[in-house]
Motif scaffolding. Sequence first.
Motif, short mmCIF file in Angstrom:
data_model
loop_
_atom_site.label_atom_id
_atom_site.label_comp_id
_atom_site.label_asym_id
_atom_site.label_seq_id
_atom_site.Cartn_x
_atom_site.Cartn_y
_atom_site.Cartn_z
N ARG A 14 0.76 -1.04 0.21
CA ARG A 14 0.03 -0.05 0.07
C ARG A 14 0.91 1.24 -0.14
O ARG A 14 0.63 2.26 -0.57
N GLU A 15 1.87 1.29 0.73
CA GLU A 15 2.89 2.33 0.73
C GLU A 15 3.62 2.50 -0.61
O GLU A 15 3.52 3.69 -1.19
N ASP A 18 1.51 4.69 -3.07
CA ASP A 18 1.25 5.98 -2.41
C ASP A 18 1.26 6.75 -3.54
O ASP A 18 2.49 6.82 -4.16
N PRO A 19 0.36 7.63 -4.18
CA PRO A 19 0.38 8.46 -5.05
C PRO A 19 1.43 9.66 -4.94
O PRO A 19 1.98 10.26 -5.93
N ARG A 20 2.02 9.80 -3.81
CA ARG A 20 3.10 10.84 -3.26
C ARG A 20 4.22 10.16 -3.36
O ARG A 20 5.50 10.90 -2.87
N ARG A 21 4.44 9.11 -3.70
CA ARG A 21 5.93 8.40 -3.60
C ARG A 21 7.01 8.95 -4.48
O ARG A 21 8.16 9.10 -4.12
N LEU A 139 8.82 2.32 -0.53
CA LEU A 139 7.91 2.96 -1.33
C LEU A 139 7.73 2.29 -2.64
O LEU A 139 6.81 2.53 -3.36
N TYR A 201 5.28 15.31 2.07
CA TYR A 201 5.05 14.22 1.03
C TYR A 201 5.73 12.74 1.63
O TYR A 201 5.31 11.84 1.06
N ARG A 203 5.28 10.06 3.97
CA ARG A 203 4.45 9.63 5.05
C ARG A 203 5.11 8.84 6.27
O ARG A 203 5.97 8.16 6.01
N THR A 205 5.86 6.08 9.23
CA THR A 205 5.19 4.72 9.21
C THR A 205 5.37 4.38 10.72
O THR A 205 5.99 4.88 11.48
#
Length: 483
Positions: A14-15, A18-21, A139, A201, A203, A205
């Motif tokens: 899921r990480e 992440d659309p911000r990856r 990521l 940006y 995230r 953990t």
Amino acid sequence: MSSGPDRATSPQHREGADPRRWKALSVCLVAGFMTLLDVSIVNVALPSIRTGLEAPQSALQWVVSGYALTFGLVLVPAGRFGDMYGRRNAFVFGVVLFTLASAAAGVAGDPTLLVVARLVQGLAGGVINPQVSGLIQQLFRGAERGRAFGMLGTVIGVSTAIGPLLGGVLINLGGDTDGWRLVFYVNVPIGILAVALAYRYIRPTAKEQRPRETMDPVGVLLLAAGVVLVLLPLVEGHEWEASAKWPSLLGGLAVLTAFVAWERRYGRRHQPVVDLSLFRRRSYALGALVGTLYFAGFTAIFFVLTLYLQNGLGYSALEAGLATTSFAGGSAVTSLFGGRIVTRLGRPLVVAGLVLVAIFLAVTALAVHLVPGTHVAWAIAVPLLLAGLGSGLVISPNQTLTLSEVPVAGAGSAGGVLQTGQRIGTAVGIAAIGSVFFAEVASSRGDYATAFQHSLLVTIAFVLVALVVAVIDVIASRRPSHT
């Protein structure tokens, strides 16, 4: 195997989605570029520091070597800390510390304060870099991970090669007396921006739930002592007498042997700072060795080239920096390309890159022989460009393959071990190749061209040994598995 379902439902997957990856990666790469740039950018600033601070040679040596020493010292424990307590927190802490140390270096009024600031800079750089590789592991997956490591490889190659050029530009802007201060001040706005964007940006953990896990303080201390004892006589170079180097090197090897014994014992009940089982994975063990050997040759190229052009031919800092840009450009192009195709081609891609580097470094040496004098920068531009193209197929693909089988939970410490090997390789290479260079200059009464050619031969030898290791990995990977 159940890798499909696990991958689909795991938090790591899921990480990875992440659309911000990619924005998170860009923040990491900017900070990584800043720390790696400071390995090479200071070399061309040393004359300006000497003039501006009236710094003795011993202080100038520590401005360079102190950074490398403390950088290598904390890579593994910092990676471990990020694995345990969150990579974003460790990353931000490292960037803040690096920014403050850069500002302190820029305002330093005497050589001692500058050296202290450089030591702190190195510590901060060593905290940042394993978080970058760990975050890439966290990521990204599959081909995307290769692309991300390709971008990291571009950063490593370009930062190392472009440092002298950027340093020359900044010194020209600031003048011979205070131009060196801009070399450090330039990090301050970059660092502030990186911290702000990291919180936006990257995230956070959740901390891994490992009730019996600690930072392994005994292991950390043993590793730190061993790394210092090995690196110190190497980064000090010709400032130490040979008789003083060997006790430190042998002592360092003895301490590292004790470290391995401790980690085996500690690992029976706890998670050690270095998971020695990683070295039972062929891809990791041989990949780490390839990286160490290649960095021993690769980073020393710019060290001796800058000395040749500035001291031997009278080039300015800016002119000497421009001479390295062709290598940087070639490396940037193929690092991105190599990152995209490494998951399909594997280690043969690294082999091809090493072959290109070896061949065109030999052509570079030939060009220096055929076109001596002030026009040599033009003569070596094309072979250095082609060698750079090969280098881009080595650094990022090798890192991708080396870390490909490492569990994400231990990605930071595994990346720290890999980068520690690269730092030790860099120190060994500069010590060995620099010794050949200075010995040849002394024996030939200032024949810098011959000294540079002989130095390149030693560089090529390191690359060829790395090539042998990479070929062994290719052959071993094609044997039938009995597991």
